[in-house]
Enzyme design. Structure first.
Site, PDB file in Angstrom:
ATOM      1  N   HIS A   7       0.844  -1.223   0.000  1.00  0.00           N
ATOM      2  CA  HIS A   7       0.000   0.000   0.000  1.00  0.00           C
ATOM      3  C   HIS A   7       0.869   1.259   0.000  1.00  0.00           C
ATOM      4  CE1 HIS A   7      -3.273  -2.753   1.251  1.00  0.00           C
ATOM      5  NE2 HIS A   7      -2.319  -3.282   2.013  1.00  0.00           N
ATOM      6  N   SER A  47      14.020  22.893 -14.659  1.00  0.00           N
ATOM      7  CA  SER A  47      12.790  23.652 -14.809  1.00  0.00           C
ATOM      8  C   SER A  47      13.131  25.015 -15.384  1.00  0.00           C
ATOM      9  CB  SER A  47      12.117  23.798 -13.445  1.00  0.00           C
ATOM     10  OG  SER A  47      11.287  24.943 -13.436  1.00  0.00           O
ATOM     11  N   LYS A  52      15.306  22.756  -9.479  1.00  0.00           N
ATOM     12  CA  LYS A  52      14.630  21.524  -9.878  1.00  0.00           C
ATOM     13  C   LYS A  52      15.500  20.565 -10.691  1.00  0.00           C
ATOM     14  CE  LYS A  52      10.407  20.937 -10.006  1.00  0.00           C
ATOM     15  NZ  LYS A  52       9.491  20.096  -9.258  1.00  0.00           N
ATOM     16  N   GLU A  73       9.063   9.588 -16.149  1.00  0.00           N
ATOM     17  CA  GLU A  73       7.648   9.948 -16.306  1.00  0.00           C
ATOM     18  C   GLU A  73       7.144   9.604 -17.700  1.00  0.00           C
ATOM     19  OE1 GLU A  73       6.691  13.946 -14.305  1.00  0.00           O
ATOM     20  OE2 GLU A  73       8.860  13.804 -14.229  1.00  0.00           O
TER      21      GLU A  73
END
Ligand code: ARG
Length: 477
Positions: free
Chosen positions: A175, A296, A302, A309
């Site tokens: 979980h 970024s 960043k 992704e």
């Protein structure tokens, strides 16, 4: 429109080569509407099967000659012409024309340009219906081999990482909540198991695919005395398909390919998600190298895991292709219908995506930094070895598991109230809840002990993991 395919790109131009339709000019008197040409032509997609189409034609024409269906002189002429075309395709010099609809007619038209009317003999005893599905099977067969080798490459990269970190302890999750300590090598080996099944699925699909449709002609077979075993064998198939109607209608092999691709992509996507989680600030288990990260445009601090992704997302494209093909085939009557032309785009796209996903995953993993200290630190928190203590009470004092689960539950509440971990409780605190507990408890609660004792076959102990790594090394040699 003319498409010029080079090794790396397909360039479009607007000139049309010819105005007549070589294939059925006899039947039609007026030209095709431009918009009809747009929906009907598939050359922009199926030019990718040029090599397979030429190979199929070479073997077909040799069979026609062997069976004395066409004269040797014409056969030799056709072979010479096809070789010129083959050379042009390899060099990226072949010019594709949308007017000739698909790869089969483009090549036949070109053959006619080179050798003249002898080219007309090549289509004896075949149809585009058996031709296209033969080409397509050969294309999928080649691509399957390529994907299998890319999966193997990933397995080797993953195995190196598992080996280098076989005993590094990390939190195992259920979980996505901290569950029990596991070894990092064990977690990585889980993906090697998945990759192995992916390879098996592709291998099985390739085996099932390997029956040759050529010679089934439009759907009914042919009255020419062809030898289907001759063509099947020379094109690397195990045998000719035994039913000509099935042969031209069957696209199960494409579903098999897409299904194996979708499952493999799903595995990649699951791991990609883990990489995204592990690279996040809250976890900080790994660092993805600069070469596979992005920055970024606004936030200078960043470092984004875009590669992971995109792998996570691209699976959608592949499962989408699988379901698109199911939808095309559902309810489609036998035998050939033009609907079947839409199969190639889906398969090619799935292949391109999966191939890219595998390359990127491999590249990203080859340069990944594993933050061992952070893994171990994270593993040593949040009552992660509670189950070990419960198991210990069962085996040492013969408690029922329910009873010992209850005792450890009470201890967890106590630790929570004192805002500490189980291992930080004093022995006297343990004994207030169960007077039997002795100083062994601290060893039992250590994460090292927890993984060391999980020596069941396939378990997480470093000793077991090392054994599996050894087996995989032998297998992947
Ligand atoms: N381009 C067609 C395809 O991909 C080839 C077969 C065409 N056959 C036909 N009867 N129109 O399916």
């Amino acid at each position: 429109h003319i498409i010029v395919e080079t090794d790396t790109e397909v360039v479009m131009s607007n000139k049309s080569l010819d105005n007549t339709n070589l294939m059925w000019g006899g039947r039609f008197s007026s030209q095709q509407d431009n918009i009809m040409e747009t929906i009907n032509s598939s050359i922009e997609i199926d030019h990718r099967m040029a090599m397979q189409d030429i190979e199929g034609s070479l073997v077909h024409v040799k069979m026609l000659q062997f069976k004395k269906i066409i004269p040797t002189k014409i056969c030799n002429n056709i072979i010479k012409g096809l070789k010129v075309i083959q050379d042009d395709v390899i060099k990226g010099k072949f010019i594709y024309d949308r007017k000739f609809e698909d790869i089969h007619m483009n090549i036949e038209k070109k053959l006619h340009d080179i050798i003249g009317d002898d080219a007309g003999y090549i289509h004896t005893a075949r149809s585009r219906n058996d031709q296209v599905v033969t080409d397509f099977k050969m294309w999928i067969r080649d691509s399957t081999k390529d994907l299998i080798s890319k999966i193997t490459k990933n397995m080797k990269t993953f195995l190196d990482i598992a080996d280098a970190n076989f005993n590094i302890i990390m939190p195992g999750y259920t979980h996505l909540q901290t569950a029990q300590p596991v070894t990092f090598g064990h977690h990585i080996l889980a993906y090697i198991e998945m990759f192995e099944r992916d390879k098996e699925r592709f291998t099985e699909a390739k085996k099932r695919l390997n029956e040759c449709p050529l010679g089934s002609a439009a759907l009914a077979g042919t009255s020419f005395p062809i030898d289907r075993f001759f063509t099947s064998e020379r094109l690397g198939f195990d045998k000719p398909m035994s039913n000509s109607i099935d042969a031209v209608s069957d696209r199960d092999f494409a579903l098999d390919f897409l299904s194996a691709s979708a499952i493999c992509a799903t595995h990649l996507s699951r791991f990609a998600e883990e990489l995204v989680i592990w690279a996040s600030d809250g976890f900080d288990f790994i660092e993805i190298s600069d070469s596979f990260s992005t920055g970024s445009s606004i936030m200078p601090q960043k470092r984004n895991p875009d590669a992971a992704e995109l792998i996570r997302a691209k699976v959608a494209n592949i499962t989408g292709s699988l379901f698109s093909l199911f939808t095309i085939l559902k309810g489609l009557p036998l035998a050939y219908s033009k609907d079947l032309q839409e199969d190639k785009e889906l398969v090619f796209r799935a292949y391109d995506n999966l191939s890219l996903m595998l390359d990127v995953m491999n590249g990203m993993m080859a340069g990944i930094i594993i933050k061992k200290d952070n893994l171990i630190r994270a593993a040593a928190s949040r009552f992660i070895t509670s189950t070990d203590l419960a198991d210990y009470l069962v085996s040492k004092y013969n408690y029922s598991f329910r009873k010992s689960h209850h005792i450890v539950g009470k201890l967890v509440i106590k630790a929570e109230n004192l805002d500490c971990d189980l291992k930080d409780l004093k022995l006297s605190e343990f004994r207030k809840i169960d007077p039997n507990i002795d100083e062994n408890v601290y060893k039992i609660l250590s994460i090292q002990n927890s993984v060391n004792i999980r020596t069941s076959y396939g378990g997480t102990s470093p000793s077991e993991v090392k054994k599996r790594i050894k087996e995989w090394k032998k297998k992947l040699k």
